[in-house]
Design a protein around this motif. Structure first.
Motif, mmCIF file in Angstrom:
data_model
loop_
_atom_site.group_PDB
_atom_site.id
_atom_site.type_symbol
_atom_site.label_atom_id
_atom_site.label_comp_id
_atom_site.label_asym_id
_atom_site.label_seq_id
_atom_site.Cartn_x
_atom_site.Cartn_y
_atom_site.Cartn_z
ATOM 1 N N ARG A 9 6.669 15.075 -2.209
ATOM 2 C CA ARG A 9 6.694 15.017 -0.740
ATOM 3 C C ARG A 9 6.082 16.279 -0.145
ATOM 4 O O ARG A 9 5.232 16.207 0.754
ATOM 5 C CB ARG A 9 8.132 14.838 -0.261
ATOM 6 N N LEU A 13 2.437 16.008 1.799
ATOM 7 C CA LEU A 13 2.400 16.257 3.244
ATOM 8 C C LEU A 13 1.640 17.525 3.609
ATOM 9 O O LEU A 13 1.294 17.719 4.773
ATOM 10 C CB LEU A 13 3.817 16.290 3.817
ATOM 11 N N SER A 18 -2.161 14.028 6.334
ATOM 12 C CA SER A 18 -1.283 13.163 5.547
ATOM 13 C C SER A 18 -0.024 12.841 6.328
ATOM 14 O O SER A 18 0.445 13.637 7.136
ATOM 15 C CB SER A 18 -0.901 13.842 4.231
ATOM 16 N N SER A 19 0.516 11.653 6.066
ATOM 17 C CA SER A 19 1.757 11.245 6.708
ATOM 18 C C SER A 19 2.594 10.454 5.712
ATOM 19 O O SER A 19 2.077 9.952 4.710
ATOM 20 C CB SER A 19 1.468 10.398 7.944
ATOM 21 N N GLU A 20 3.876 10.341 6.004
ATOM 22 C CA GLU A 20 4.800 9.587 5.156
ATOM 23 C C GLU A 20 5.222 8.324 5.897
ATOM 24 O O GLU A 20 5.477 8.362 7.102
ATOM 25 C CB GLU A 20 6.031 10.435 4.834
ATOM 26 N N LYS A 21 5.278 7.216 5.167
ATOM 27 C CA LYS A 21 5.707 5.953 5.756
ATOM 28 C C LYS A 21 6.395 5.121 4.690
ATOM 29 O O LYS A 21 5.897 5.029 3.562
ATOM 30 C CB LYS A 21 4.490 5.195 6.308
ATOM 31 N N PRO A 27 9.066 5.545 -0.261
ATOM 32 C CA PRO A 27 8.208 6.460 0.492
ATOM 33 C C PRO A 27 6.766 6.360 -0.008
ATOM 34 O O PRO A 27 6.522 6.375 -1.216
ATOM 35 C CB PRO A 27 8.776 7.849 0.184
ATOM 36 N N THR A 28 5.847 6.234 0.925
ATOM 37 C CA THR A 28 4.425 6.281 0.592
ATOM 38 C C THR A 28 3.798 7.376 1.437
ATOM 39 O O THR A 28 4.289 7.708 2.515
ATOM 40 C CB THR A 28 3.709 4.939 0.863
ATOM 41 N N PHE A 29 2.727 7.928 0.938
ATOM 42 C CA PHE A 29 2.019 8.991 1.642
ATOM 43 C C PHE A 29 0.596 8.516 1.846
ATOM 44 O O PHE A 29 -0.043 8.004 0.930
ATOM 45 C CB PHE A 29 2.104 10.295 0.840
#
Length: 120
Positions: A9, A13, A18-21, A27-29
């Motif tokens: 993570r 990030l 980059s973002s987390e969703k 969790p995917t980045f």
């Protein structure tokens, strides 16, 4: 020292744009709307982008580290990585950066030459 889901993570990030969703409950980045790393639901492995033609060589060289889920990853340019087998944060950063470069829009990747080619 094995790497952890939190290391994934933190490094993911830290990469540009980059973002987390959450997707599929995991969790995917993402970069540019495309997934470049996904954490497994048990936090012990990740999926990263990897050209299909490179997968067999990586798995043959380090089967304790790299694998694919038969029947699931066959037709996709993805590779699984066991976090316990990743030596340190530098190696993890190299793996994630390589995946990021494959998913990032070309203009964004070109704007960050410091993230140039790497081991995959």
């Amino acid at each position: 020292m094995a790497t952890t889901a939190q290391d994934v993570r933190t490094i993911a990030l830290s990469l540009p744009d980059s973002s987390e969703k959450l997707a599929w409950g995991m969790p995917t980045f993402r970069v540019g709307g495309k997934i470049f790393v996904a954490l497994a639901d048990d936090d012990t492995s990740i999926g990263v982008k990897c050209p299909k033609e490179d997968r067999a060589g990586l798995i043959a060289a380090e089967p304790e580290k790299f694998f694919i889920r038969e029947g699931h990853d066959d037709n996709y340019a993805w590779l699984r990585v066991r976090l316990a087998a990743v030596q340190d944060a530098e190696e993890l950063r190299s793996i994630l950066t390589d995946s990021w470069r494959q998913a990032a829009p070309k203009r964004l990747a070109a704007a960050h030459p410091e993230l140039g080619g790497g081991a995959g």
